[in-house]
Design an enzyme around this catalytic site. Structure first.
Site: not given
Length: 421
Positions: A266-267, A270, A341, A345
């Site tokens: 997930h990070e 970003h 976000e 995800d």
């Protein structure tokens, strides 16, 4: 002019109070309904914590309003007279230290209550009085050194440059970008210990995952968050060569390796989507608008406050009005953040496995005692992350079926509740 600004700040405060009241009432009703994402008892505890935390925020907003009124009607004049400041750059720095010192003293009771009463009551705080004092001393020392330098530079620009608001924006924006570079490697280690992740299967998988998205980092580190707090977290921070992956030791204690990889995925989403640069761009645009508007306040305003438009007072007035201006743009920035976000995800579910990401989110919300529902108006303004229920829904998970989990998981575990269609 002063009356107009006071009216605007009053409206801003009333809106924030209204949102808090609606949130408190909403959670008070919802926490007694059928639980979602956690057992009934934990659901009610999470609701109680959310209500108490919002009550603190509500009281803090009211105190902020009282302090605003005091500053613009009496405080600025009193502080200027007490410190005997004039239009010199040095006096501006002294004035600003006085301004922030008073604000700090007013805010300490709220911080102490949150840390040592509320968070302790719900099992979050591990901070000792000694550690708290040490942290405050470190923060104060950094503020005096770095804050003093910034105040001096900004005051000099205001005093000596005609279009000071433009140059002031350039200074602060440059410093904001620089902070992203130095924070992971210079600032953060002042408060926490960062230990390189030990060699092993997890580190090998993390390095492999980072290479797959083209991330060259300063390394993977474990942060000793447990000495202050029990909540779980992880983040990817830094720019350029300072980029690093940070895992809280509390996270590593509660999550399996597969779940950790999903969270990291997930990070990395970003990173892959350039969200850090998007956020910097948005903040830069908001900062530019702030300096454009607040850097050109009319002289009449300062006359009404019985002070001269000196550099110290101008900067302090900007600091008072920034929350109001930022609040106007908060829904837009929150919307963009929620969109990012969802995208992260999706990226993380592909990189680390949907089942693993869902399992990690379930543990995060339970361990952090995060109430999974919010009033729509509160979510519209303040939620930088979508409600977990909505995140799970996007991942194909029926969140409401979690009530069955309190009776014992079926043979296939939580993944029985995935939407097979």
């Amino acid at each position: 002019m002063l009356e107009i600004i006071m009216i605007l700040f009053t409206i801003y405060t009333l809106i924030k109070v209204y949102i808090s009241v609606m949130q408190i009432g909403y959670i008070a009703e919802e926490k007694n309904k059928d639980a979602v994402l956690m057992s009934q008892d934990k659901y009610q505890v999470a609701g109680e914590y959310a209500i108490k935390k919002e009550r603190v925020a509500l009281l803090s907003n009211l105190v902020d309003y009282i302090m605003f009124v005091w500053w613009v009607t009496y405080g600025f004049h009193w502080l200027s007279s007490t410190l005997q400041t004039d239009n010199s750059v040095t006096d501006a720095v002294v004035f600003l230290f006085g301004f922030f010192a008073i604000g700090f003293v007013v805010g300490v009771p709220f911080e102490l209550y949150q840390t040592f009463k509320l968070d302790k009551e719900y099992g979050f705080t591990k901070t000792t009085v000694k550690l708290y004092i040490v942290d405050q001393l470190k923060s104060t020392a950094m503020f005096i050194v770095f804050g003093g330098a910034i105040f001096y530079a900004l005051a000099w620009i205001i005093t000596n440059v005609e279009s000071w608001w433009l140059w002031g924006f350039g200074l602060l924006f440059t410093l904001a970008v620089l902070m992203n570079v130095i924070y992971p490697t210079i600032i953060a280690p002042i408060f926490n210990k960062f230990t390189p992740l030990e060699d092993g299967e997890l580190k090998t998988d993390i390095v492999k995952m980072m290479k797959s998205v083209g991330l060259k980092s300063d390394g993977v580190f474990v942060l000793d968050a447990s000495k202050r707090d029990s909540r779980l977290n992880a983040y990817f921070g830094g720019l350029g060569k300072s980029k690093r992956v940070v895992l809280f030791d509390t996270l590593m204690e509660k999550l399996t390796n597969k779940e950790l990889l999903a969270v990291l995925g997930h990070e990395l989403g970003h990173f892959s989507h350039g969200d850090i640069w998007k956020n910097i761009t948005m903040m830069g645009a908001l900062l530019f608008v702030s300096f454009l508007l607040l850097g050109n306040l009319p002289t009449e305003l300062f006359i009404d406050m019985r002070v001269g438009d000196s550099a110290g007072v101008e900067i302090a007035m900007m600091m008072l009005l920034l929350p109001l201006l930022f609040f106007i743009f908060t829904p837009i920035m929150s919307f963009v953040s929620r969109h990012n976000e969802y995208a992260a995800d999706e990226f993380g579910s592909k990189l680390g496995g949907k089942e693993n990401l869902v399992s990690a989110l379930m543990k995060l919300i339970e361990e952090n005692k995060s109430f999974p529902k919010s009033h729509p108006l509160f979510a519209f303004f303040y939620h930088t992350h979508p409600p977990v229920i909505e995140r799970l829904k996007e991942l194909g998970y029926d969140a409401h079926a979690v009530n069955e989990m309190s009776k014992g998981l079926p043979d296939d575990g939580i993944f029985t509740f995935f939407d097979k269609g």
